[in-house]
Design an enzyme around this catalytic site. Structure first.
Site, mmCIF file in Angstrom:
data_model
loop_
_atom_site.group_PDB
_atom_site.id
_atom_site.type_symbol
_atom_site.label_atom_id
_atom_site.label_comp_id
_atom_site.label_asym_id
_atom_site.label_seq_id
_atom_site.Cartn_x
_atom_site.Cartn_y
_atom_site.Cartn_z
ATOM 1 N N CYS A 62 -74.537 -15.357 121.253
ATOM 2 C CA CYS A 62 -74.800 -13.988 121.713
ATOM 3 C C CYS A 62 -76.268 -13.780 122.086
ATOM 4 C CB CYS A 62 -74.485 -13.001 120.587
ATOM 5 S SG CYS A 62 -72.757 -12.712 120.413
ATOM 6 N N GLU B 162 -72.648 -17.479 133.514
ATOM 7 C CA GLU B 162 -72.162 -18.440 132.522
ATOM 8 C C GLU B 162 -70.902 -17.956 131.799
ATOM 9 O OE1 GLU B 162 -76.040 -20.895 131.113
ATOM 10 O OE2 GLU B 162 -75.821 -18.900 130.288
#
Ligand code: SF4
Length: 355
Positions: free
Chosen positions: A342, A104
Site C-alpha cells: 500500500c 501497476e
C-alpha cells in the site's frame, strides 16, 4: 512502406476494442450487421471468461460474425510490459496502454484467496504526501478497458477470486469508469465475480461515495489515517473539502444490504497515529457504525523518517476495538520488497511524460 504502416495503424485505431464494453454495448455494435443479443453474450463471455485474443476461437457464433469482428474490432486484451515477484509470492505487473499511460497491478495469493489489486488512474491528483502514486503527478484516468485488462491480461488471471480497487489513483475521482468496471467484473455475462469479493477503496470523496453506494453492490473501504480532523488534513488533503466524520455518518446511515461490507483502513505510524488518544477517538467514531476497522502496517517512502507501529501496538489497538464491540483485524504486509505494498506503487510514473 511508411504510408502502408501509417494506414495499418489508422485501421487499428478505428477498430472497436471490446474489453471494457458491456454486453449491451457489444450488441449495439453488431446489431446493424444483423446479429442478436445472444451473439453479443457469446462474444462477451468469450472475452471476459475465456480471455480470447482471437475471434476465430469463439465457439457458438457464425463464421460471418467472426470475420466481421476480426475486420472491425479487437478483443483489447494485452499483456504487461514488466513484472516482479516478491519473496512472499506477491507479483507486481507494469502496464502501458495505447495512450502511453503507465500503471501497476498487484497479484496477492493467500491460500484459496487470490486477489488482484487494480489501478484506476495513472498517478493520482489527491496529493497524499505519504503515497508514492501521487508523488510524480497525475497522468489521467484509466478507461474501463484498461481497468478490466488488469484482471484479464496478467498470466495468473484464471486463478483470481477477489478484485480490489486499491492500486494507483483515487477510484472516486474516476467514478463512471469504476462503476462500469464493477458492473463488468460482477455481471453474469462478464467476469462473474461475486460483488462480495470486489472492494473499492477511497480517501473519501463526496458525493461520489453516495453515488457508488447507490449504483454498485460492491464493498467500500475508507482510508482513514487519523480520526482527528486537523491531523488528517495534513495526511489526506481531501479531508479539507470532505471531512471524514461526515463521510462516516453517511456510511452509518446508508441502508446496507446484508452482504455488502464497509471497512475503514487504518495505516498505523509509530508515535504519529497510534497513541491512546487515537484509540479512544477511533472507538468514538466506530461504535455502533457497522464498519469494520482493518489495521495496516505503514510502508515509509525512501525519504521518510516515520516507521510503522509495532505488531504488538497494532494488536493492542485491535484488542481494544474488539472488546468495545467494534469489528477489527490486523492485516499483514504483502509485497513490500518489490514496492507493491500500500502506498508504494509508482514504477514508470517518473518517465510517464516521456512515453
Ligand atoms: S493514497 Fe490514494 S488518493 Fe492518496 S495519493 Fe495515493 S493513490 Fe492517491
Amino acid at each position: 512502406m511508411i504510408i502502408g504502416l501509417i494506414l495499418h495503424q489508422l485501421t487499428l485505431l478505428k477498430k472497436n476494442s471490446l474489453c471494457g464494453l458491456t454486453a449491451e454495448e457489444i450488441f449495439r455494435i453488431i446489431e446493424p450487421e444483423g446479429f442478436s443479443y445472444r451473439h453479443a453474450i457469446s462474444v462477451s463471455n468469450a472475452i471476459y471468461k475465456k480471455k480470447i485474443k482471437d475471434f476465430f476461437q469463439i465457439a457458438g457464433i457464425s463464421k460471418k460474425l467472426k470475420a466481421w469482428l476480426e475486420d472491425n474490432s479487437s478483443p483489447g486484451i494485452y499483456e504487461p510490459i514488466a513484472s516482479e515477484t516478491s519473496s512472499d509470492g506477491t507479483k507486481k505487473y507494469l502496464f502501458q496502454n495505447s495512450e502511453g499511460q503507465k500503471f501497476e497491478t498487484v497479484y496477492i495469493p493467500e491460500g484459496k484467496r487470490n486477489t488482484v489489486c487494480v489501478s484506476t488512474q495513472s498517478g493520482c491528483r489527491m496529493g497524499c504526501p505519504f503515497c508514492a502514486s501521487g508523488k510524480y503527478g497525475f497522468f489521467g484516468d484509466l478507461p474501463v478497458g484498461d481497468i478490466i485488462n488488469q484482471v484479464l491480461g496478467i498470466p495468473v488471471s484464471p486463478k483470481i477470486t477477489h478484485v480490489v480497487f486499491m492500486g494507483m489513483g483515487e477510484p472516486m475521482d474516476n467514478l463512471s469508469n469504476v462503476l462500469k468496471a464493477c458492473e463488468i467484473i460482477t455481471a453474469e455475462w462478464g467476469l462473474a465475480v461475486s460483488p462480495r469479493n470486489v472492494t473499492v477503496s477511497t480517501v473519501g470523496i463526496m458525493p461520489a461515495i453516495e453515488t457508488f453506494l447507490e449504483q454498485s453492490g460492491c464493498n467500500l473501504t475508507l482510508s482513514l489515517f487519523s480520526p482527528f480532523e486537523d491531523e488528517r488534513i495534513k495526511i489526506v488533503p481531501a479531508e479539507k473539502k470532505y471531512p471524514v466524520k461526515k463521510i462516516i455518518s453517511t456510511l452509518k446511515n446508508f441502508q446496507l444490504t446484508k452482504k455488502r461490507r464497509l471497512t475503514a483502513a487504518y495505516v498505523m505510524i509509530k508515535n504519529v497515529n497510534d497513541t491512546d488518544d487515537h484509540l479512544e477517538e477511533l472507538k468514538k467514531l466506530f461504535t455502533d457504525s457497522g464498519i469494520r476497522v482493518n489495521l495496516l502496517p505503514y510502508h515509509p517512502l525512501n525519504d521518510d523518517l516515520s516507521i510503522s507501529s509495532t505488531v504488538e501496538r497494532m494488536q493492542f489497538f485491535r484488542h481494544n476495538l474488539v472488546i468495545s464491540g467494534i469489528s477489527a483485524s490486523v492485516r499483514k504486509s504483502r509485497g513490500a520488497d518489490i514496492s507493491a505494498a500500500c502506498g508504494l506503487l509508482a514504477s514508470g510514473l517518473k518517465t510517464n511524460k516521456n512515453v
